[in-house]
Write an enzyme that holds these catalytic residues in place. Structure first.
Site, short mmCIF file in Angstrom:
data_model
loop_
_atom_site.label_atom_id
_atom_site.label_comp_id
_atom_site.label_asym_id
_atom_site.label_seq_id
_atom_site.Cartn_x
_atom_site.Cartn_y
_atom_site.Cartn_z
N HIS A 43 0.56 10.43 -8.07
CA HIS A 43 0.32 11.66 -8.85
C HIS A 43 -0.18 12.72 -7.87
CE1 HIS A 43 -3.62 10.03 -8.18
NE2 HIS A 43 -4.08 11.28 -8.31
N HIS A 125 -1.41 17.17 -2.52
CA HIS A 125 -0.90 15.95 -1.90
C HIS A 125 -0.78 14.82 -2.91
CE1 HIS A 125 -5.23 15.22 -1.99
NE2 HIS A 125 -4.94 13.95 -1.91
P1 2AM Z 1 -7.10 11.17 -3.38
O1 2AM Z 1 -5.81 10.58 -3.89
O2 2AM Z 1 -6.89 12.18 -2.32
O3 2AM Z 1 -8.11 10.12 -3.04
C1 2AM Z 1 -8.36 10.00 -8.80
O4 2AM Z 1 -9.29 9.36 -8.02
C2 2AM Z 1 -7.84 11.23 -8.10
O5 2AM Z 1 -8.92 12.13 -7.87
C3 2AM Z 1 -7.20 10.99 -6.76
O6 2AM Z 1 -6.06 11.83 -6.65
C4 2AM Z 1 -8.23 11.38 -5.75
O7 2AM Z 1 -7.71 11.99 -4.60
C5 2AM Z 1 -9.01 12.43 -6.51
N1 2AM Z 1 -10.43 12.43 -6.12
C6 2AM Z 1 -11.27 11.39 -6.16
N2 2AM Z 1 -12.51 11.77 -5.76
C7 2AM Z 1 -12.43 13.08 -5.45
C8 2AM Z 1 -13.36 14.05 -4.98
N3 2AM Z 1 -14.65 13.77 -4.76
N4 2AM Z 1 -12.92 15.31 -4.78
C9 2AM Z 1 -11.63 15.62 -5.00
N5 2AM Z 1 -10.70 14.76 -5.45
C10 2AM Z 1 -11.10 13.50 -5.67
#
Ligand code: 2AM
Length: 178
Positions: A43, A125
């Site tokens: 996603h 991303h």
């Molecule tokens: P990531 O894929 O770059 O880890 C569910 O966890 C989603 O929220 C994922 O897409 C994750 O990004 C994002 N996510 C988790 N923790 C986060 C944070 N502290 N700040 C921004 N995005 C976050």
């Protein structure tokens, strides 16, 4: 205090595209490259909300429901990695303006509602691999997928039997382009 849910707004990818990406990943990354994200979990996050109460969720979804933004075409034609967080991802060389505007609105609404927002600029991303190997080599450019984005989704992130699952809670339509 009410129960908290770990929430985020994101773009859902069509199942067929998730499958295509997974097939491509299997041929372009070695098994040692990192831990692959499950197909159904591919996603693009727009705004991360953190642990949110039912009341705050309601306030955030009320605000999101007022967003009136056009749909857009997302092209995935770039791959990158963040060695510090040990993540490899797919992205867009030129993210559409509609995507950047939508994420900016959702992030601003989240910040105004008291959800902590990273000071880092939004970098659209799709996480492909986690816990990447330091010797990871990115695939050469030359790939490209396109998909039409007509809605965004509020997800809850849950861990079930040791596995992360993203559960869609609510969908928000984007405007049809003229
Ligand atoms: P990531 O894929 O770059 O880890 C569910 O966890 C989603 O929220 C994922 O897409 C994750 O990004 C994002 N996510 C988790 N923790 C986060 C944070 N502290 N700040 C921004 N995005 C976050």
């Amino acid at each position: 205090m009410s129960h908290l849910n770990r929430l985020f707004f994101a773009l859902e990818l069509p199942k067929t595209l998730q499958q295509e990406i997974v097939r491509w990943r299997a041929t372009h990354f070695s098994p040692e490259a990192g831990k692959p994200v499950a197909a159904a979990n591919l996603h693009m996050t727009l705004a991360f909300l953190g642990e949110v109460s039912a009341e705050k969720q309601q306030a955030l979804t009320d605000l999101a429901g007022r967003i009136s933004q056009p749909g857009f075409t997302l092209r995935l034609d770039d791959a990158g990695q963040w060695p510090r967080s040990r993540v490899a991802f797919l992205g867009s060389r030129q993210p559409p303006r509609g995507l950047l505007q939508l994420a900016a609105l959702l992030r601003a609404q989240a910040a105004r509602s008291g959800c902590w927002q990273s000071p880092q600029p939004f970098h659209p991303h799709i996480t492909l691999l986690r816990q990447t190997d330091s010797a990871l080599r990115l695939p050469a450019p030359g790939f490209s997928w396109e998909c039409r984005i007509t809605e965004f989704v509020l997800y809850a992130s849950r861990v079930e039997q040791g596995r992360t699952r993203y559960q869609p809670l609510q969908r928000f339509a984007l405007k049809k382009e003229l």
